[in-house]
Scaffold this active site. Structure first.
Site, PDB file in Angstrom:
ATOM      1  CD  GLN A   6       5.788  -7.795   6.059  1.00  0.00           C
ATOM      2  OE1 GLN A   6       6.893  -7.504   6.494  1.00  0.00           O
ATOM      3  NE2 GLN A   6       4.676  -7.229   6.487  1.00  0.00           N
ATOM      4  CB  CYS A   7       7.243  -7.614  -1.483  1.00  0.00           C
ATOM      5  SG  CYS A   7       8.075  -7.454  -3.082  1.00  0.00           S
TER       6      CYS A   7
END
Length: 133
Positions: free
Chosen positions: A10-11
């Site tokens: 998600q980063c």
């Protein structure tokens, strides 16, 4: 070359770091550290090998850092490690280990310190070019 990335898909920084490793021709072991956090001993090893303090390896943004009172300077490294292991989102990312060393790759280009030279330019998700030179 062997490589391990402690990755959060998600980063954006983590995704760019993983893509840079692959661009260098390496397929790393990808550890989703939120689902499979490192052991306490492994976390301590990564932090030390990266030349960081325990506090320097904690992520504040988007985490329960403030709610847990982790800004309290009186907290020991052991207290901080306990919090990081209980809430893996507090482990800053991405940590990458290769035979050339360990780095907390923020920004993602830090990974170039521990990779062989890139075969050519690389375009990050935001369009920024990385040449590796």
């Amino acid at each position: 070359m062997n490589a391990v990335i402690y990755h959060n898909p998600q980063c954006g920084t983590s995704r760019n770091t993983l893509a840079l490793i692959r661009h260098a021709g390496i397929e790393p072991e990808v550890v989703d550290y939120l689902a499979h956090p490192p052991s306490r001993a492994r976390l301590v090893e990564l932090i030390a090998a990266a030349g960081l303090s325990v506090r320097g390896a904690i992520r504040q943004k988007g985490t329960p850092y403030d709610a847990l009172g982790l800004g309290d300077a009186a907290l020991s490294d052991e207290d901080l490690l306990d919090a990081m292991l209980a809430h893996p989102i507090l482990i800053n990312r991405p940590f990458v280990q290769t035979p050339m060393g360990v780095r907390l790759c923020r920004p993602s280009e830090v990974v170039l310190d521990i990779l062989p030279p890139l075969p050519g330019p690389f375009r990050k998700e935001d369009g920024e070019m990385v040449t590796g030179a």
